[in-house]
Design a protein around this motif. Structure first.
Motif, PDB file in Angstrom:
ATOM      1  N   GLY A  34       0.797  -1.227   0.000  1.00  0.00           N
ATOM      2  CA  GLY A  34       0.000   0.000   0.000  1.00  0.00           C
ATOM      3  C   GLY A  34       0.820   1.263   0.000  1.00  0.00           C
ATOM      4  O   GLY A  34       0.277   2.373  -0.096  1.00  0.00           O
ATOM      5  N   ASN A  35       2.162   1.142   0.100  1.00  0.00           N
ATOM      6  CA  ASN A  35       3.030   2.330   0.055  1.00  0.00           C
ATOM      7  C   ASN A  35       3.063   2.933  -1.341  1.00  0.00           C
ATOM      8  O   ASN A  35       2.912   2.227  -2.345  1.00  0.00           O
ATOM      9  CB  ASN A  35       4.457   1.970   0.445  1.00  0.00           C
ATOM     10  CG  ASN A  35       4.692   1.846   1.939  1.00  0.00           C
ATOM     11  OD1 ASN A  35       5.814   1.615   2.363  1.00  0.00           O
ATOM     12  ND2 ASN A  35       3.662   1.978   2.754  1.00  0.00           N
ATOM     13  N   LEU A  36       3.276   4.244  -1.399  1.00  0.00           N
ATOM     14  CA  LEU A  36       3.589   4.945  -2.637  1.00  0.00           C
ATOM     15  C   LEU A  36       5.106   4.952  -2.778  1.00  0.00           C
ATOM     16  O   LEU A  36       5.807   5.489  -1.919  1.00  0.00           O
ATOM     17  CB  LEU A  36       3.047   6.371  -2.587  1.00  0.00           C
ATOM     18  CG  LEU A  36       3.489   7.321  -3.714  1.00  0.00           C
ATOM     19  CD1 LEU A  36       2.916   6.869  -5.052  1.00  0.00           C
ATOM     20  CD2 LEU A  36       3.090   8.759  -3.398  1.00  0.00           C
ATOM     21  N   PHE A  37       5.620   4.355  -3.854  1.00  0.00           N
ATOM     22  CA  PHE A  37       7.071   4.281  -4.053  1.00  0.00           C
ATOM     23  C   PHE A  37       7.524   5.429  -4.942  1.00  0.00           C
ATOM     24  O   PHE A  37       6.989   5.624  -6.036  1.00  0.00           O
ATOM     25  CB  PHE A  37       7.466   2.953  -4.689  1.00  0.00           C
ATOM     26  CG  PHE A  37       8.946   2.838  -4.936  1.00  0.00           C
ATOM     27  CD1 PHE A  37       9.840   2.741  -3.877  1.00  0.00           C
ATOM     28  CD2 PHE A  37       9.461   2.848  -6.233  1.00  0.00           C
ATOM     29  CE1 PHE A  37      11.210   2.643  -4.095  1.00  0.00           C
ATOM     30  CE2 PHE A  37      10.824   2.749  -6.466  1.00  0.00           C
ATOM     31  CZ  PHE A  37      11.708   2.645  -5.383  1.00  0.00           C
ATOM     32  N   ILE A  38       8.498   6.197  -4.458  1.00  0.00           N
ATOM     33  CA  ILE A  38       9.057   7.307  -5.215  1.00  0.00           C
ATOM     34  C   ILE A  38      10.477   6.931  -5.626  1.00  0.00           C
ATOM     35  O   ILE A  38      11.334   6.684  -4.772  1.00  0.00           O
ATOM     36  CB  ILE A  38       9.057   8.610  -4.397  1.00  0.00           C
ATOM     37  CG1 ILE A  38       7.629   8.939  -3.919  1.00  0.00           C
ATOM     38  CG2 ILE A  38       9.617   9.761  -5.227  1.00  0.00           C
ATOM     39  CD1 ILE A  38       7.532  10.180  -3.061  1.00  0.00           C
ATOM     40  N   ALA A  39      10.711   6.878  -6.931  1.00  0.00           N
ATOM     41  CA  ALA A  39      11.999   6.429  -7.469  1.00  0.00           C
ATOM     42  C   ALA A  39      12.979   7.598  -7.507  1.00  0.00           C
ATOM     43  O   ALA A  39      13.111   8.290  -8.523  1.00  0.00           O
ATOM     44  CB  ALA A  39      11.811   5.830  -8.858  1.00  0.00           C
ATOM     45  N   LEU A  40      13.664   7.817  -6.393  1.00  0.00           N
ATOM     46  CA  LEU A  40      14.639   8.901  -6.324  1.00  0.00           C
ATOM     47  C   LEU A  40      15.924   8.510  -7.037  1.00  0.00           C
ATOM     48  O   LEU A  40      16.322   7.347  -7.050  1.00  0.00           O
ATOM     49  CB  LEU A  40      14.948   9.245  -4.866  1.00  0.00           C
ATOM     50  CG  LEU A  40      13.810   9.787  -4.008  1.00  0.00           C
ATOM     51  CD1 LEU A  40      14.321  10.085  -2.607  1.00  0.00           C
ATOM     52  CD2 LEU A  40      13.193  11.029  -4.621  1.00  0.00           C
TER      53      LEU A  40
END
Length: 468
Positions: A45-51
């Protein structure tokens, strides 16, 4: 608390980023369970941000999806042709997207007491103590670990929700110009400056420069907000004047007469210390599992902030016995060596500057044991002042009752030159080269202080001794 209260929906994420949406519109009502920038800790359920950074998060998108990410944020240049069954947002820069989400989440918190903490030493301890005092009395979001920079601050803010009662955020610096923009994101109701000391001077300059930079945490305060300041600090008046210009209320914390919240007594015994303090017109006393006065000062900063945020003193008193040194920041434990000897480890290895070195040495002095042994790593990022400060530390240690010293790191050569020759039992560029000499030196009943900049990996000696 170990739990984040995150209720931003994907529709709100879309609004925060001002983007077009690439997915079934029905998913917009779903809420994220958290923000992830590391698939190793990603939860369903996490929002993954591709840094992009040392490791490019775009290389881990498939792993994020496999582990249950509800959606991902990628940069415009990333090829999304094989993501037809994945909810994703495309942005020019993923770090800027994280900042926008953090700012958006902060803007939803109309009734949340937001607290920002900076200082040369004590930020994380005050933050953890404050979280301990406040979480039983309302939903509390706080900086994880020491995530207090350009990534950590927006990441932490992004975990706020509209029904969070308290938000507690560290604001750190490695160079000039960093605190003001981070403070603009946090917009604290309560701003804390724990201390002003020489740290990161390679990028920050003089003590006056550091004070000026730290004072930027006061820049967004308004009438009715509160600044909590270190009464003992030489720059107290400078900080007070800057806070006063904002119209904010000012609370002073320290050991000197005249502080609004004053440490009166810190009496050590076998199990820690008995503490007495004055909190405005009230008296406060408690027992603490700590052997150095700076832990009590950190606790009083936390008390000041909790009171200001609306937690009653009687409620705060019930939580004070829970406060103790944090892992890597003065925690104390006994370990058994493979030869059967039992020693006491003071793990203060997370980081180091001259002020925290002195504090660590005070713990070593207070803890009872057969012999006192210090394993010290270099203090990094001190620039032109490095030689002088390492020599100062050497002179200080030479005047103590420490029996044996092991030093690690190139800059510690300046430290070694000022030690008593009988004290120095070993020196190496890396901690691994000291494992065996330290192990051979230890005797039953010894007390060992581990202290140094995080990059020295001084903490590894503890792992070595516990696993041999």
């Amino acid at each position: 608390m170990g739990k984040w209260f995150v209720m931003l929906s994907l529709a709100q994420i879309l609004e925060a980023l001002n983007l077009n949406f690439h997915a079934n519109i029905s998913i917009l009502h779903e809420s994220i369970t958290g923000i992830s920038i590391d698939t190793r800790t990603l939860q369903p359920g996490n929002l993954f941000i591709a840094l992009k950074g040392k490791n490019d998060g775009h290389h881990y998108i498939k792993e994020a999806i496999k582990k249950g990410a509800i959606a991902v944020i990628v940069e415009d240049s990333f090829n999304t042709e094989d993501m037809t069954n994945t909810t994703y947002f495309k942005v020019p820069h993923t770090l800027e997207a994280l900042k926008k989400i953090g700012i958006y989440a902060r803007a939803q918190c109309h009734n949340t007491k937001i607290i920002a903490i900076t200082g040369s030493v004590g930020k994380t301890t005050v933050k953890e103590y404050l979280k301990t005092l406040m979480w039983p009395f309302g939903k509390t979001v706080a900086t994880q670990k020491s995530y207090n920079g350009s990534i950590g601050v927006p990441y932490s803010l992004a975990h706020l929700s509209h029904d969070s009662a308290f938000g507690i955020f560290e604001v750190g610096m490695n160079k000039r110009g960093e605190i003001a923009p981070l403070t603009q994101m946090v917009k604290p109701d309560i701003a804390i400056v724990t201390s002003i000391h020489l740290a990161h001077t390679e990028q920050t300059g003089t003590l006056d420069d550091i004070a000026a930079e730290k004072s930027d945490i006061l820049s967004t305060l308004e009438k009715g907000n509160t600044a909590i300041l270190p009464f003992n600090a030489p720059h107290y008046q400078f900080l007070k004047d800057k806070a006063a210009r904002t119209g904010a209320n000012i609370i002073s914390v320290g050991t000197k007469q005249g502080a609004d919240i004053q440490l009166i007594a810190f009496d050590t015994h076998d199990k820690g210390a008995s503490i007495k303090a004055k909190v405005f017109d009230d008296n406060l006393s408690w027992e603490m599992q700590a052997y150095a006065k700076h832990y009590a000062i950190s606790a009083l900063f936390a008390v000041a902030a909790a009171l200001t945020a609306g937690v009653a003193l009687d409620k705060i008193k019930t939580m004070l016995p829970e406060l103790k040194p944090l892992p890597g920041r003065g925690s104390i434990e006994k370990i058994k060596l493979r030869n059967g000897h039992i020693i006491t480890i003071i793990d203060d290895s997370y980081n180091a500057n001259i002020a925290s070195m002195k504090a660590g040495l005070s713990i070593l002095n207070a803890v009872k044991g057969k012999r006192k042994i210090a394993v010290l790593g270099e203090m990094r990022e001190l620039g032109s002042q490095s030689k002088h400060l390492h020599e100062e530390l050497g002179r200080l240690v030479s005047c103590t009752n420490i029996d044996s010293v092991f030093s690690c790191g190139i800059e510690m050569r300046h430290f070694n030159n000022k030690l008593q020759k009988i004290q120095l039992k070993g020196y190496a560029d890396t901690i691994q080269n000291l494992y065996i000499p330290i192990e051979q030196e230890l005797q039953n009943g010894d007390v060992v202080l581990l202290k140094g900049s995080n990059g020295n990996h001084i903490w590894k000696i503890k792992d070595y001794l516990m696993n041999t």
